[in-house]
Motif scaffolding. Structure first.
Motif, mmCIF file in Angstrom:
data_model
loop_
_atom_site.group_PDB
_atom_site.id
_atom_site.type_symbol
_atom_site.label_atom_id
_atom_site.label_comp_id
_atom_site.label_asym_id
_atom_site.label_seq_id
_atom_site.Cartn_x
_atom_site.Cartn_y
_atom_site.Cartn_z
ATOM 1 N N ALA A 19 0.828 -1.203 0.000
ATOM 2 C CA ALA A 19 0.000 0.000 0.000
ATOM 3 C C ALA A 19 0.862 1.253 0.000
ATOM 4 O O ALA A 19 1.948 1.276 0.585
ATOM 5 C CB ALA A 19 -0.941 0.006 1.203
ATOM 6 N N VAL A 20 0.354 2.274 -0.662
ATOM 7 C CA VAL A 20 1.046 3.552 -0.796
ATOM 8 C C VAL A 20 0.131 4.645 -0.278
ATOM 9 O O VAL A 20 -1.029 4.734 -0.704
ATOM 10 C CB VAL A 20 1.400 3.836 -2.270
ATOM 11 C CG1 VAL A 20 1.979 5.230 -2.427
ATOM 12 C CG2 VAL A 20 2.355 2.784 -2.814
ATOM 13 N N HIS A 21 0.653 5.455 0.616
ATOM 14 C CA HIS A 21 -0.097 6.638 1.049
ATOM 15 C C HIS A 21 0.091 7.731 0.004
ATOM 16 O O HIS A 21 1.208 8.211 -0.210
ATOM 17 C CB HIS A 21 0.391 7.123 2.419
ATOM 18 C CG HIS A 21 -0.304 8.358 2.885
ATOM 19 N ND1 HIS A 21 0.350 9.401 3.483
ATOM 20 C CD2 HIS A 21 -1.612 8.722 2.810
ATOM 21 C CE1 HIS A 21 -0.511 10.352 3.776
ATOM 22 N NE2 HIS A 21 -1.715 9.976 3.372
ATOM 23 N N PHE A 22 -1.002 8.107 -0.684
ATOM 24 C CA PHE A 22 -0.917 9.122 -1.730
ATOM 25 C C PHE A 22 -0.790 10.509 -1.100
ATOM 26 O O PHE A 22 -1.637 10.928 -0.318
ATOM 27 C CB PHE A 22 -2.163 9.084 -2.614
ATOM 28 C CG PHE A 22 -2.129 10.099 -3.730
ATOM 29 C CD1 PHE A 22 -1.483 9.809 -4.919
ATOM 30 C CD2 PHE A 22 -2.728 11.347 -3.586
ATOM 31 C CE1 PHE A 22 -1.427 10.735 -5.947
ATOM 32 C CE2 PHE A 22 -2.690 12.281 -4.602
ATOM 33 C CZ PHE A 22 -2.038 11.975 -5.785
ATOM 34 N N ARG A 23 0.299 11.178 -1.460
ATOM 35 C CA ARG A 23 0.517 12.562 -1.018
ATOM 36 C C ARG A 23 0.458 13.499 -2.208
ATOM 37 O O ARG A 23 -0.177 14.532 -2.167
ATOM 38 C CB ARG A 23 1.861 12.671 -0.288
ATOM 39 C CG ARG A 23 1.926 11.755 0.933
ATOM 40 C CD ARG A 23 3.300 11.636 1.551
ATOM 41 N NE ARG A 23 4.361 11.210 0.658
ATOM 42 C CZ ARG A 23 4.546 9.978 0.228
ATOM 43 N NH1 ARG A 23 3.714 9.008 0.582
ATOM 44 N NH2 ARG A 23 5.549 9.670 -0.566
ATOM 45 N N ASP A 24 1.125 13.113 -3.270
ATOM 46 C CA ASP A 24 1.056 13.841 -4.536
ATOM 47 C C ASP A 24 1.547 12.902 -5.632
ATOM 48 O O ASP A 24 2.093 11.832 -5.358
ATOM 49 C CB ASP A 24 1.871 15.146 -4.491
ATOM 50 C CG ASP A 24 3.335 14.919 -4.157
ATOM 51 O OD1 ASP A 24 3.994 14.100 -4.834
ATOM 52 O OD2 ASP A 24 3.836 15.567 -3.218
ATOM 53 N N ALA A 25 1.344 13.311 -6.875
ATOM 54 C CA ALA A 25 1.660 12.427 -7.995
ATOM 55 C C ALA A 25 3.156 12.171 -8.118
ATOM 56 O O ALA A 25 3.571 11.064 -8.479
ATOM 57 C CB ALA A 25 1.104 13.018 -9.284
ATOM 58 N N ALA A 26 3.970 13.176 -7.826
ATOM 59 C CA ALA A 26 5.420 12.991 -7.940
ATOM 60 C C ALA A 26 5.902 11.902 -6.989
ATOM 61 O O ALA A 26 6.689 11.024 -7.369
ATOM 62 C CB ALA A 26 6.141 14.310 -7.666
ATOM 63 N N ALA A 27 5.415 11.937 -5.745
ATOM 64 C CA ALA A 27 5.797 10.919 -4.774
ATOM 65 C C ALA A 27 5.247 9.554 -5.187
ATOM 66 O O ALA A 27 5.918 8.524 -5.037
ATOM 67 C CB ALA A 27 5.292 11.298 -3.380
#
Length: 196
Positions: free
Chosen positions: A178-186
């Motif tokens: 799982a990935v915590h979405f912070r912004d598209a670049a990350a």
């Protein structure tokens, strides 16, 4: 090959714009004070399908909602969630070009899902799992188990992307990466690591 399982709101789409919220709030005169609190107060019940649109919007506005007025409010709500996050959509398009499978898992009532499903930027993402059709909501474990079972993959072969930490933690407990979405670049960097 791993499948990327996207959340929708605030990941693939942008958050609701203030002007869209104001348009919804002002639909019923006098509903503006406390509108956002009432909008979110029972939203998970609406997302789950425990409340139908008439019951949900009657609660939000504090008066019965039905007929053409209800249809208009549902359309405004769909529109408020229809603005793509162009940077995330670019990632979706990149993944599609190299053949990475994608799916969607979103807390969303059926009436909103029906509108979102028609949006052009959603075409590369499928299958789509909506809480209103499943009778389950994130972060409940069952929604992840059912999604994994339907996709027919091992939990560890799914990379789940969500902006809410409680949903990310629940996915991890269910065995998903799982990935915590912070912004598209990350997100792009995280996916490089997880997809290899």
């Amino acid at each position: 090959m791993k499948t990327v399982l996207f959340d929708y709101g605030n990941v693939v789409s942008l958050p609701q714009a203030p002007e869209d919220v104001a348009r919804l709030a002002s639909y019923v005169t006098g509903a503006e004070p406390g509108f956002e609190d009432r909008y979110w107060e029972v939203r998970l019940d609406f997302d789950r399908g425990s409340l139908d649109p008439a019951a949900y919007w009657s609660h939000v506005y504090g008066r019965p909602m039905d007929g053409a007025g209800l249809d208009e409010v549902v359309a405004l709500d769909v529109a408020s969630w229809s603005r793509p996050n162009e940077e995330t959509v670019a990632i979706v398009d990149e993944l599609a070009k190299v053949g990475v499978p994608m799916a969607l898992l979103s807390n969303m009532p059926v009436c909103v899902a029906e509108g979102i499903d028609t949006l052009p930027f959603m075409r590369p993402i499928g299958p789509r799992f909506y809480s209103g059709r499943m009778g389950l909501v994130k972060p409940e474990a069952e929604i992840f188990h059912e999604t994994v079972a339907w996709l027919g993959v091992a939990p560890g072969d799914l990379v789940f992307v969500d902006d809410r930490l409680e949903n990310v933690a629940a996915a991890e407990r269910a065995g998903l990466a799982a990935v915590h979405f912070r912004d598209a670049a990350a997100l792009r960097e995280d996916l490089k690591t997880l997809l290899g």
